[in-house]
Design a protein around this motif. Structure first.
Motif, PDB file in Angstrom:
ATOM      1  N   THR A  20      14.308 -65.538  20.334  1.00 12.19           N
ATOM      2  CA  THR A  20      13.829 -66.959  20.865  1.00 12.19           C
ATOM      3  C   THR A  20      13.463 -67.525  19.618  1.00 12.19           C
ATOM      4  O   THR A  20      13.307 -68.995  19.861  1.00 12.19           O
ATOM      5  N   GLY A  21      13.051 -67.049  18.620  1.00 12.38           N
ATOM      6  CA  GLY A  21      12.653 -68.149  17.342  1.00 12.38           C
ATOM      7  C   GLY A  21      11.033 -68.172  17.442  1.00 12.38           C
ATOM      8  O   GLY A  21      10.508 -69.092  16.705  1.00 12.38           O
ATOM      9  N   LYS A  22      10.489 -67.595  18.669  1.00 11.97           N
ATOM     10  CA  LYS A  22       9.022 -67.689  18.615  1.00 11.97           C
ATOM     11  C   LYS A  22       8.366 -66.410  18.143  1.00 11.97           C
ATOM     12  O   LYS A  22       8.732 -65.601  18.538  1.00 11.97           O
ATOM     13  N   HIS A  23       7.647 -66.673  16.961  1.00  9.73           N
ATOM     14  CA  HIS A  23       6.961 -65.461  16.449  1.00  9.73           C
ATOM     15  C   HIS A  23       5.734 -65.130  16.713  1.00  9.73           C
ATOM     16  O   HIS A  23       5.173 -64.033  16.299  1.00  9.73           O
ATOM     17  N   GLY A  24       4.885 -66.145  17.538  1.00 16.18           N
ATOM     18  CA  GLY A  24       3.707 -65.749  17.651  1.00 16.18           C
ATOM     19  C   GLY A  24       3.356 -64.642  18.650  1.00 16.18           C
ATOM     20  O   GLY A  24       4.154 -64.507  19.451  1.00 16.18           O
TER      21      GLY A  24
END
Length: 116
Positions: A20-24
């Protein structure tokens, strides 16, 4: 229920971030999700906990702040607690020594006297 839509093991976080490219972490989980012991241990071990006791953990670094009705800024912490189902749950980012419990009308934050 493990392996359901709300089960979020630690090992799945990296795959989620890559796809997703979302790392949090809070991109990966939502309050109420079941987490594994590896997740609980990861957040317990990376910093000394802000609050800790029998299946309850607040990560030792402030995650955010909320403003109270009287204008005070209250820090919040990533929070995990063992639910009545015996599973470890992500509770969200909550004020110190609070957790979420479903009262039948939605989730509310209450004092965790029965878990500490």
């Amino acid at each position: 229920m493990k392996n359901g839509d709300n089960y979020r093991p630690l090992e799945g976080w990296a795959a989620f971030a890559e796809s997703t490219g979302k790392h949090g972490y809070t991109d990966y989980v939502k309050p109420g999700d079941i987490v594994d012991k590896a997740t609980y241990n990861h957040f317990c071990d990376c910093l000394p906990p802000a609050a800790f006791g029998r299946g309850y953990l607040q990560m030792g670094e402030t995650f955010n702040h909320i403003c109270t009705e009287d204008g005070r800024a209250v820090p919040t912490f990533l929070t995990f607690a063992r639910g009545e189902d015996g599973e470890l749950h992500f509770c969200g980012d909550l004020p110190y020594r609070r957790y979420r419990k479903d009262d039948g009308k939605g989730e509310i934050a209450i004092w965790p006297g029965d878990v500490l």
